[in-house]
Design a protein around this motif. Structure first.
Motif, mmCIF file in Angstrom:
data_model
loop_
_atom_site.group_PDB
_atom_site.id
_atom_site.type_symbol
_atom_site.label_atom_id
_atom_site.label_comp_id
_atom_site.label_asym_id
_atom_site.label_seq_id
_atom_site.Cartn_x
_atom_site.Cartn_y
_atom_site.Cartn_z
ATOM 1 N N VAL A 255 -21.053 -9.063 16.186
ATOM 2 C CA VAL A 255 -20.221 -8.189 15.358
ATOM 3 C C VAL A 255 -20.975 -7.792 14.089
ATOM 4 N N MET A 256 -21.674 -8.744 13.477
ATOM 5 C CA MET A 256 -22.448 -8.428 12.283
ATOM 6 C C MET A 256 -23.518 -7.383 12.584
ATOM 7 N N GLN A 257 -24.165 -7.507 13.743
ATOM 8 C CA GLN A 257 -25.193 -6.545 14.118
ATOM 9 C C GLN A 257 -24.600 -5.158 14.314
ATOM 10 N N ALA A 258 -23.390 -5.094 14.878
ATOM 11 C CA ALA A 258 -22.738 -3.798 15.067
ATOM 12 C C ALA A 258 -22.410 -3.128 13.739
ATOM 13 N N HIS A 259 -22.325 -3.935 12.671
ATOM 14 C CA HIS A 259 -22.005 -3.417 11.332
ATOM 15 C C HIS A 259 -23.204 -3.553 10.386
ATOM 16 N N GLN B 89 3.209 -12.069 32.666
ATOM 17 C CA GLN B 89 2.183 -13.053 32.339
ATOM 18 C C GLN B 89 1.087 -12.325 31.573
ATOM 19 N N VAL B 90 0.820 -12.763 30.348
ATOM 20 C CA VAL B 90 -0.072 -12.036 29.441
ATOM 21 C C VAL B 90 -1.395 -12.770 29.274
ATOM 22 N N SER B 91 -2.494 -12.026 29.415
ATOM 23 C CA SER B 91 -3.831 -12.532 29.100
ATOM 24 C C SER B 91 -4.476 -11.557 28.124
ATOM 25 N N VAL B 92 -5.158 -12.100 27.117
ATOM 26 C CA VAL B 92 -5.903 -11.268 26.174
ATOM 27 C C VAL B 92 -7.364 -11.686 26.262
ATOM 28 N N VAL B 93 -8.235 -10.744 26.630
ATOM 29 C CA VAL B 93 -9.637 -11.074 26.859
ATOM 30 C C VAL B 93 -10.526 -10.381 25.828
ATOM 31 N N ASN B 94 -11.647 -11.015 25.551
ATOM 32 C CA ASN B 94 -12.608 -10.522 24.582
ATOM 33 C C ASN B 94 -13.393 -9.350 25.175
ATOM 34 N N SER B 95 -13.508 -8.288 24.427
ATOM 35 C CA SER B 95 -14.277 -7.144 24.914
ATOM 36 C C SER B 95 -15.773 -7.421 24.883
ATOM 37 N N ARG B 96 -16.187 -8.440 24.155
ATOM 38 C CA ARG B 96 -17.609 -8.775 24.060
ATOM 39 C C ARG B 96 -17.964 -9.897 25.031
ATOM 40 N N ASP B 97 -19.249 -9.978 25.372
ATOM 41 C CA ASP B 97 -19.714 -10.978 26.328
ATOM 42 C C ASP B 97 -19.883 -12.341 25.695
ATOM 43 N N GLU C 132 -9.446 -6.658 23.997
ATOM 44 C CA GLU C 132 -9.481 -6.454 22.546
ATOM 45 C C GLU C 132 -10.768 -7.000 21.950
ATOM 46 N N GLU C 133 -11.125 -6.481 20.788
ATOM 47 C CA GLU C 133 -12.265 -6.973 20.028
ATOM 48 C C GLU C 133 -12.036 -8.418 19.621
ATOM 49 N N SER C 134 -13.127 -9.186 19.526
ATOM 50 C CA SER C 134 -13.091 -10.634 19.313
ATOM 51 C C SER C 134 -12.141 -11.071 18.200
ATOM 52 N N PHE C 135 -12.339 -10.570 16.982
ATOM 53 C CA PHE C 135 -11.561 -11.080 15.853
ATOM 54 C C PHE C 135 -10.170 -10.454 15.749
ATOM 55 N N LEU C 136 -9.850 -9.547 16.670
ATOM 56 C CA LEU C 136 -8.510 -8.961 16.707
ATOM 57 C C LEU C 136 -7.639 -9.570 17.807
ATOM 58 N N ARG D 126 -14.905 1.376 20.528
ATOM 59 C CA ARG D 126 -14.284 1.893 21.743
ATOM 60 C C ARG D 126 -15.144 1.672 22.991
ATOM 61 N N VAL D 127 -16.450 1.882 22.865
ATOM 62 C CA VAL D 127 -17.333 1.815 24.029
ATOM 63 C C VAL D 127 -17.353 0.411 24.628
ATOM 64 N N THR D 128 -17.435 -0.616 23.782
ATOM 65 C CA THR D 128 -17.452 -1.990 24.279
ATOM 66 C C THR D 128 -16.171 -2.311 25.030
ATOM 67 N N LYS D 129 -15.035 -1.866 24.510
ATOM 68 C CA LYS D 129 -13.759 -2.111 25.182
ATOM 69 C C LYS D 129 -13.708 -1.411 26.530
ATOM 70 N N VAL D 130 -14.145 -0.154 26.564
ATOM 71 C CA VAL D 130 -14.070 0.613 27.806
ATOM 72 C C VAL D 130 -14.931 -0.028 28.890
ATOM 73 N N ARG D 131 -16.104 -0.496 28.532
ATOM 74 C CA ARG D 131 -16.967 -1.132 29.524
ATOM 75 C C ARG D 131 -16.309 -2.392 30.092
ATOM 76 N N ARG D 132 -15.655 -3.185 29.244
ATOM 77 C CA ARG D 132 -14.958 -4.374 29.727
ATOM 78 C C ARG D 132 -13.781 -3.981 30.629
ATOM 79 N N VAL D 133 -13.057 -2.945 30.246
ATOM 80 C CA VAL D 133 -11.931 -2.480 31.067
ATOM 81 C C VAL D 133 -12.404 -2.088 32.461
ATOM 82 N N LEU D 134 -13.483 -1.339 32.532
ATOM 83 C CA LEU D 134 -13.982 -0.884 33.832
ATOM 84 C C LEU D 134 -14.533 -2.051 34.652
ATOM 85 N N GLU D 135 -15.099 -3.044 33.979
ATOM 86 C CA GLU D 135 -15.565 -4.240 34.687
ATOM 87 C C GLU D 135 -14.392 -4.955 35.353
#
Length: 318
Positions: A177-181, A159-167, A129-133, A12-21
């Motif tokens: 993602v592996m490091q997060a898990h 017009q739809v865009s889907v962006v990665n929540s990760r940098d 959204e998260e990378s692999f989703l 959730r935190v990674t997504k929220v930071r991207r949203v606010l950016e």
């Protein structure tokens, strides 16, 4: 016009930071958080009757930190969770698990009322959204907009865009993602394998969302080109939606898709291997909400409280 998070239990935190950016760069855009209560929801999300309000809680915390984000008004934020049901009885009975289709439907229902189509241009909606989703969200949204769902919006008005929540993406993204898990790295392989198998299942059926078909027949939610072809054209989307063609074993629509389908078959073989290899372990940890959040959930989420528990809601069993 709108920044959307189809909230789930994941990072959730990674997504929220991207949203606010993104919201900082587009001050007129609304922020819409949507997500019901699922089997693997955190304790906090379950207590709040939905993922959207757990995501909202994180967003509000970040907005209180002094800095550039302080200019983003909470008036721009809408959260839609299971607690939108008018009575506790309905919330207990609905069994909505906040999956991508459920969340997309709730967003399009909101857009029917709060984001009417414009005459001079399509509305621009950004999903975070998260990378692999990302591919499932892309395919699900395109499927809803091009299918027979009777929403006010379609591919002409949105017009739809889907962006990665990760940098980062690619190999670096996989490492992130592996490091997060890092408490259970095999979980990443199982989650990614599950995504591939889910995409295959959702894109396999007799017809693509064509109206008037006999009930009970398997229906595809979207064609494979919606998640395999990064350069799919509007004309091809319209053709698939109009014809309502069979896509489960359909012939490739282009040379590029033919190659994509060959690569997809190889990936599916690997996905079935990893899914089978780690399925028993994941089922064991997923049987307990606390164990799941201790072993599997990404580290930068709200974490695990150990002794606390919540009552399971309908639809939350494995």
């Amino acid at each position: 016009d709108v920044i959307v998070v189809l909230s789930n239990w994941y990072d959730r935190v990674t997504k929220v930071r991207r949203v606010l950016e993104i919201a900082g760069r587009h001050p007129e855009a609304s922020i819409v958080l949507i997500g019901g209560r699922g089997r693997l929801s955190s304790i906090r999300a379950a207590e709040l009757d939905g993922e959207a309000h757990a995501t909202l809680a994180h967003l509000l915390v970040l907005l209180e930190i002094p800095g550039e984000l302080g200019s983003i008004s909470t008036d721009r934020v809408v959260a839609i969770s299971c607690n939108e049901c008018p009575t506790p009885e309905l919330r207990q009975a609905c069994g909505c698990v906040g999956n991508s289709g459920f969340n997309t439907d709730r967003f399009l229902e909101w857009a029917d009322v709060s984001l009417p189509p414009l005459q001079d241009r399509p509305r621009h909606v950004v999903f975070v959204e998260e990378s692999f989703l990302m591919r499932r969200v892309t395919a699900t949204v395109l499927g809803r907009l091009s299918g027979s769902f009777s929403y006010r919006h379609n591919l002409s008005t949105l017009q739809v865009s889907v962006v990665n929540s990760r940098d980062v993406s690619g190999k670096a993204g996989l490492q992130a993602v592996m490091q997060a898990h890092n408490r259970m790295p095999a979980a990443v392989l199982h989650l990614m394998a599950g995504e591939a198998l889910r995409l295959e299942r959702y894109s396999t059926g007799l017809n693509f969302l064509s109206p008037g078909e006999p009930k009970g027949l398997p229906m595809a939610l979207f064609p494979k080109s919606f998640f395999l072809d990064d350069n799919i054209t509007r004309a091809e989307i319209d053709r698939l939606a109009y014809v309502g063609r069979s896509i489960g074993d359909a012939k490739p629509v282009s040379l590029s898709m033919s190659e994509s389908l060959r690569q997809w078959a190889v990936l599916l073989k690997a996905a079935r291997h990893f899914d089978g290899q780690w399925d028993e372990s994941m089922r064991r940890v997923s049987a307990s909400r606390q164990l799941f959040w201790k072993c599997v959930a990404p580290e930068d989420t709200e974490g695990w409280t150990g002794a606390q528990d919540v009552v399971e809601a309908p639809g939350e069993a494995w």
